[in-house]
Design an enzyme around this catalytic site. Structure first.
Site: not given
Ligand code: GLA
Length: 393
Positions: A44, A132, A134, A167, A179
């Site tokens: 991402d 996951l 949260s 964040e 996410d």
């Molecule tokens: C975490 C980050 C995401 C992504 C993943 C790895 O979940 O919050 O933005 O970079 O790691 O794919």
């Protein structure tokens, strides 16, 4: 319709709301699920592709507007109350649950969105710090709760971006957009295919038919995750500079395809070359997995899971012995595919297997894991998934 357990959770939150704030008059309750990434890891922030889905665990916020500028929230998980004034939002020290609420309110205010104070109850059953999401779930739940309580008319993509901003800037984690995006825009019964550069997305029906998905939580705290995550980002930026010198149109690793990678790899430091090899091949795997899922070819999706794990383990180096163990145990028990999911260094693995062997496989993994590591993994069967919605008013 909510199922029984969901109904029980909602009822309990309503009871706590009445106890803390007198009555449920004017209260609404929203729910935002966590997510599991099917494939597309560490792509991402390289402006590439991801393919996550929401899960059947969520963050709930019951909220009621106030007429002043004060916010009072009670966390049912932490049995703790926090309050603040919208005119003076300050970060609490350490990883405090209220920072997610404060951070989202602050970035919304800075974006010119106007709302008054509020009171409410927060509860979540997404395992915390397990990969996951949260955090993303609570960030999205806060903006959605405010949106519904005050009729803000927030655009969902904007809400996801504001959650990511909270964040990054307020909580202090330099995450990508995956996410918050899937937590806000993911749909029940679907996985979300997202282009992290254009933010074009497609909800793809998650037709598993004769297959099922398991999430296996290593219960390993991801202590290294934060600094190693930032280090991986820096290594990817270094790789971009290398390819840019050869092909000026390259703006991110997303622009490097496997052919270009092979042609220009020479001269890259070994570690940086392997980081880029992961990202370039992972983007290609996402496209193939989306195609395979649409064609109901779950065995190909599974094979791509295994390949993704190998790449994350050997080239991106974000796995952990517990994750490798689960992936190999799943393979030995006949799974179609398995891989670490999320940032890595602990957290969870996702396993795809034919339904007929799912229960036995889940028991096998548990028994072997306990024998090897002396603790039980957490296992969630993804029998269902949620989407951000209002669950009570
Ligand atoms: C975490 C980050 C995401 C992504 C993943 C790895 O979940 O919050 O933005 O970079 O790691 O794919």
């Amino acid at each position: 319709m909510l199922d029984k357990t969901q109904g029980e959770i909602v009822n309990q939150i309503v009871e706590v709301f009445k106890r803390e704030f007198g009555s449920r008059e004017g209260m609404i309750m929203v729910r935002t699920p966590g997510r599991v990434n099917l494939i597309g890891e560490h792509t991402d922030y390289n402006e590439g592709y991801v393919f996550p889905t929401t899960i059947n665990r969520a963050v709930y916020i019951a909220i009621r507007p106030r007429s002043d500028r004060t916010c009072v929230f009670y966390s049912l998980n932490f049995q703790d109350t926090a309050s603040w004034d919208l005119a003076d939002i300050r970060r609490s020290d350490g990883p405090h649950w209220s920072n997610y609420l404060k951070g989202v309110m602050k970035v919304l205010g800075e974006a010119g969105v106007r709302f008054a104070g509020s009171e409410g109850v927060v509860f979540g059953d997404v395992p915390i710090a397990s990969g996951l999401s949260s955090s993303a779930a609570i960030e999205v739940a806060v903006s959605f709760a405010l949106d519904r309580a005050f009729g803000l008319g927030l655009d969902p993509v904007q809400a996801a971006l504001l959650g990511q901003k909270a964040e990054n800037a307020f909580v202090g984690v330099k995450c990508g957009i995956m996410d918050q995006f899937v937590c806000r825009l993911g749909r029940k019964g679907h996985a979300l295919f997202l282009d992290c550069r254009s933010l074009a997305y497609e909800n793809v029906p998650l037709r598993l038919a004769k297959h099922g998905l398991l999430i296996v939580d290593t219960k390993v705290k991801r202590e290294l995750a934060q600094s190693a995550y930032n280090q991986r980002r820096a290594e990817c930026e270094e790789a971009v500079r290398h390819f840019q010198a050869k092909a000026p149109a390259v703006k991110a690793l997303r622009d490097v395809d496997p052919d270009m990678f092979a042609r220009y790899r020479e001269g890259l430091a070994d570690v940086v070359g392997r980081r880029a090899a992961h990202v370039v091949s992972e983007d290609a795997r996402v496209l193939e997995a989306v195609h395979a899922l649409k064609a109901d070819d779950l065995e190909t999706v599974g094979r791509l899971f295994f390949e993704s794990h190998r790449s994350l383990r050997d080239d991106y180096e974000v796995s952990a012995p517990e994750l490798d163990f689960i992936v190999e145990a799943a393979r030995a028990s006949g799974a179609s595919g398995a891989r670490l999911t999320g940032a890595g260094f602990g957290g969870c693995a996702v396993v795809l297997a034919r339904k007929g062997i799912l229960d036995g496989l889940s028991q096998d993994i548990e028994v072997h894991y306990v024998r090897k590591f002396g603790k039980a993994p957490g296992i969630i069967a993804l029998t269902d998934n949620f989407e951000t919605d209002v669950v009570a008013s």
